[in-house]
Motif scaffolding. Sequence first.
Motif, PDB file in Angstrom:
ATOM      1  N   SER A   1      52.186  69.868  18.173  1.00 34.90           N
ATOM      2  CA  SER A   1      51.669  71.121  17.598  1.00 34.90           C
ATOM      3  C   SER A   1      50.680  70.839  16.479  1.00 34.90           C
ATOM      4  N   GLY A   2      50.986  69.861  15.626  1.00 37.64           N
ATOM      5  CA  GLY A   2      50.059  69.512  14.553  1.00 37.64           C
ATOM      6  C   GLY A   2      48.717  69.031  15.077  1.00 37.64           C
ATOM      7  N   LEU A   3      48.742  68.261  16.162  1.00 40.46           N
ATOM      8  CA  LEU A   3      47.497  67.761  16.733  1.00 40.46           C
ATOM      9  C   LEU A   3      46.606  68.903  17.215  1.00 40.46           C
ATOM     10  N   PHE A   4      47.188  69.852  17.937  1.00 35.72           N
ATOM     11  CA  PHE A   4      46.383  70.952  18.465  1.00 35.72           C
ATOM     12  C   PHE A   4      45.957  71.928  17.370  1.00 35.72           C
ATOM     13  N   VAL A   5      46.802  72.115  16.357  1.00 33.86           N
ATOM     14  CA  VAL A   5      46.372  72.934  15.223  1.00 33.86           C
ATOM     15  C   VAL A   5      45.192  72.276  14.523  1.00 33.86           C
ATOM     16  N   GLY A   6      45.217  70.944  14.395  1.00 32.50           N
ATOM     17  CA  GLY A   6      44.074  70.233  13.827  1.00 32.50           C
ATOM     18  C   GLY A   6      42.820  70.390  14.672  1.00 32.50           C
ATOM     19  N   PHE A   7      42.965  70.348  15.993  1.00 36.42           N
ATOM     20  CA  PHE A   7      41.827  70.582  16.876  1.00 36.42           C
ATOM     21  C   PHE A   7      41.197  71.955  16.615  1.00 36.42           C
ATOM     22  N   VAL A   8      42.048  72.979  16.578  1.00 38.65           N
ATOM     23  CA  VAL A   8      41.549  74.344  16.389  1.00 38.65           C
ATOM     24  C   VAL A   8      40.913  74.498  15.011  1.00 38.65           C
ATOM     25  N   LEU A   9      41.546  73.931  13.986  1.00 38.51           N
ATOM     26  CA  LEU A   9      40.973  74.014  12.640  1.00 38.51           C
ATOM     27  C   LEU A   9      39.611  73.333  12.581  1.00 38.51           C
TER      28      LEU A   9
ATOM     29  N   LEU B   1      45.964  72.665   5.841  1.00 42.72           N
ATOM     30  CA  LEU B   1      47.210  72.084   6.335  1.00 42.72           C
ATOM     31  C   LEU B   1      48.201  71.817   5.217  1.00 42.72           C
ATOM     32  N   THR B   2      47.741  71.220   4.121  1.00 44.66           N
ATOM     33  CA  THR B   2      48.685  70.852   3.057  1.00 44.66           C
ATOM     34  C   THR B   2      49.234  72.075   2.332  1.00 44.66           C
ATOM     35  N   ARG B   3      48.400  73.085   2.133  1.00 48.45           N
ATOM     36  CA  ARG B   3      48.855  74.243   1.364  1.00 48.45           C
ATOM     37  C   ARG B   3      49.642  75.241   2.197  1.00 48.45           C
ATOM     38  N   GLU B   4      49.173  75.541   3.407  1.00 54.96           N
ATOM     39  CA  GLU B   4      49.745  76.655   4.152  1.00 54.96           C
ATOM     40  C   GLU B   4      50.280  76.270   5.529  1.00 54.96           C
ATOM     41  N   LEU B   5      49.383  75.847   6.401  1.00 51.50           N
ATOM     42  CA  LEU B   5      49.750  75.726   7.814  1.00 51.50           C
ATOM     43  C   LEU B   5      50.811  74.666   8.045  1.00 51.50           C
TER      44      LEU B   5
ATOM     45  N   ALA C   1      57.053  68.210   7.923  1.00 50.57           N
ATOM     46  CA  ALA C   1      55.836  68.876   7.456  1.00 50.57           C
ATOM     47  C   ALA C   1      54.748  67.861   7.120  1.00 50.57           C
ATOM     48  N   THR C   2      55.143  66.728   6.546  1.00 50.31           N
ATOM     49  CA  THR C   2      54.170  65.670   6.255  1.00 50.31           C
ATOM     50  C   THR C   2      53.564  65.107   7.539  1.00 50.31           C
ATOM     51  N   ILE C   3      54.404  64.899   8.541  1.00 50.15           N
ATOM     52  CA  ILE C   3      53.912  64.413   9.833  1.00 50.15           C
ATOM     53  C   ILE C   3      52.967  65.432  10.452  1.00 50.15           C
ATOM     54  N   PHE C   4      53.332  66.699  10.403  1.00 52.64           N
ATOM     55  CA  PHE C   4      52.479  67.761  10.948  1.00 52.64           C
ATOM     56  C   PHE C   4      51.111  67.749  10.270  1.00 52.64           C
ATOM     57  N   THR C   5      51.109  67.656   8.941  1.00 52.80           N
ATOM     58  CA  THR C   5      49.844  67.668   8.203  1.00 52.80           C
ATOM     59  C   THR C   5      48.997  66.449   8.527  1.00 52.80           C
ATOM     60  N   ALA C   6      49.624  65.268   8.563  1.00 52.30           N
ATOM     61  CA  ALA C   6      48.873  64.044   8.836  1.00 52.30           C
ATOM     62  C   ALA C   6      48.270  64.065  10.239  1.00 52.30           C
ATOM     63  N   VAL C   7      49.064  64.465  11.225  1.00 52.76           N
ATOM     64  CA  VAL C   7      48.554  64.527  12.590  1.00 52.76           C
ATOM     65  C   VAL C   7      47.477  65.599  12.715  1.00 52.76           C
ATOM     66  N   GLY C   8      47.639  66.717  11.987  1.00 50.57           N
ATOM     67  CA  GLY C   8      46.620  67.763  12.013  1.00 50.57           C
ATOM     68  C   GLY C   8      45.294  67.300  11.437  1.00 50.57           C
ATOM     69  N   VAL C   9      45.336  66.523  10.348  1.00 50.77           N
ATOM     70  CA  VAL C   9      44.103  65.979   9.774  1.00 50.77           C
ATOM     71  C   VAL C   9      43.430  65.039  10.773  1.00 50.77           C
ATOM     72  N   ILE C  10      44.222  64.216  11.449  1.00 53.15           N
ATOM     73  CA  ILE C  10      43.652  63.321  12.465  1.00 53.15           C
ATOM     74  C   ILE C  10      43.016  64.127  13.601  1.00 53.15           C
TER      75      ILE C  10
END
Length: 264
Positions: free
Chosen positions: A66-74, A99-103, A163-172
Amino acid sequence: MIVRKTIDLLGDLGFFIRSNIVSLGHATRMFIAVMARSAPLLKRPRLVSDQILFIGNHSFVIIAVSGLFVGFVLGLQGYYTLNRYGSEQALGLLVALSLTRELGPVITALLFAGRAGTSLTAEIGLMKAGEQLSAMEMMAVDPLSRVVAPRLWAGIISMPILATIFTAVGVIGGYFVGVPLIGVDSGAFWSQMQGGVDLFSDIGNGLIKSIVFGVVVTFIALYQGFEAKPTPEGVSQATTRTVVISSLAVLALDFLLTALMFSN
């Protein structure tokens, strides 16, 4: 006739409010009791580590994907928005702050409620339906200390990590969309992020949010399972209530915490 219907409606509303206030008070007493009976877990940390494996490790895949695809969309939406104002080089900062503040904390908490929260409610509810909790009480074993407390602390520990994993994967994910796919400068992507994201005001507040969400979502799941009717229908209703109440509580608390943390 209209007056009678109005009186009945007010009576139903009053009963609903009163029953919810009673449930809130009961939940508060249960939470205090669980906290007070958590000391024995220091002597038996394996109880908590087993639940961290069940709650956290088994939620890793859905959180990471989920974090990966949210990062794609962002990355896509952020680039199209910033490109209107000639600020596409700030894409990394946009993705990281979002990602860090909200998502990161919010979506992780919602996914956690849907994946781990429902399983906790069903597990506790089935233990109650099978009279396993009553059997523990007959053997002088406290269910709150042996069953509820390890799962609560496992959820509190697991949520910030997820949440940290989600944020890191989203940034990637945002990087892969923004730099190789769209063509944003790689140096600008990372430098804007490093210069604009503060360790304490951004990342620290995001961790505080995830800890609060972990406490709320995990305890709601455990409370609903502990108070569920010992029937298949009662367990299914408790599972549904867990998802609904947890989602609303996360969104409401997110607004309150955001107003307190980022208002200055």
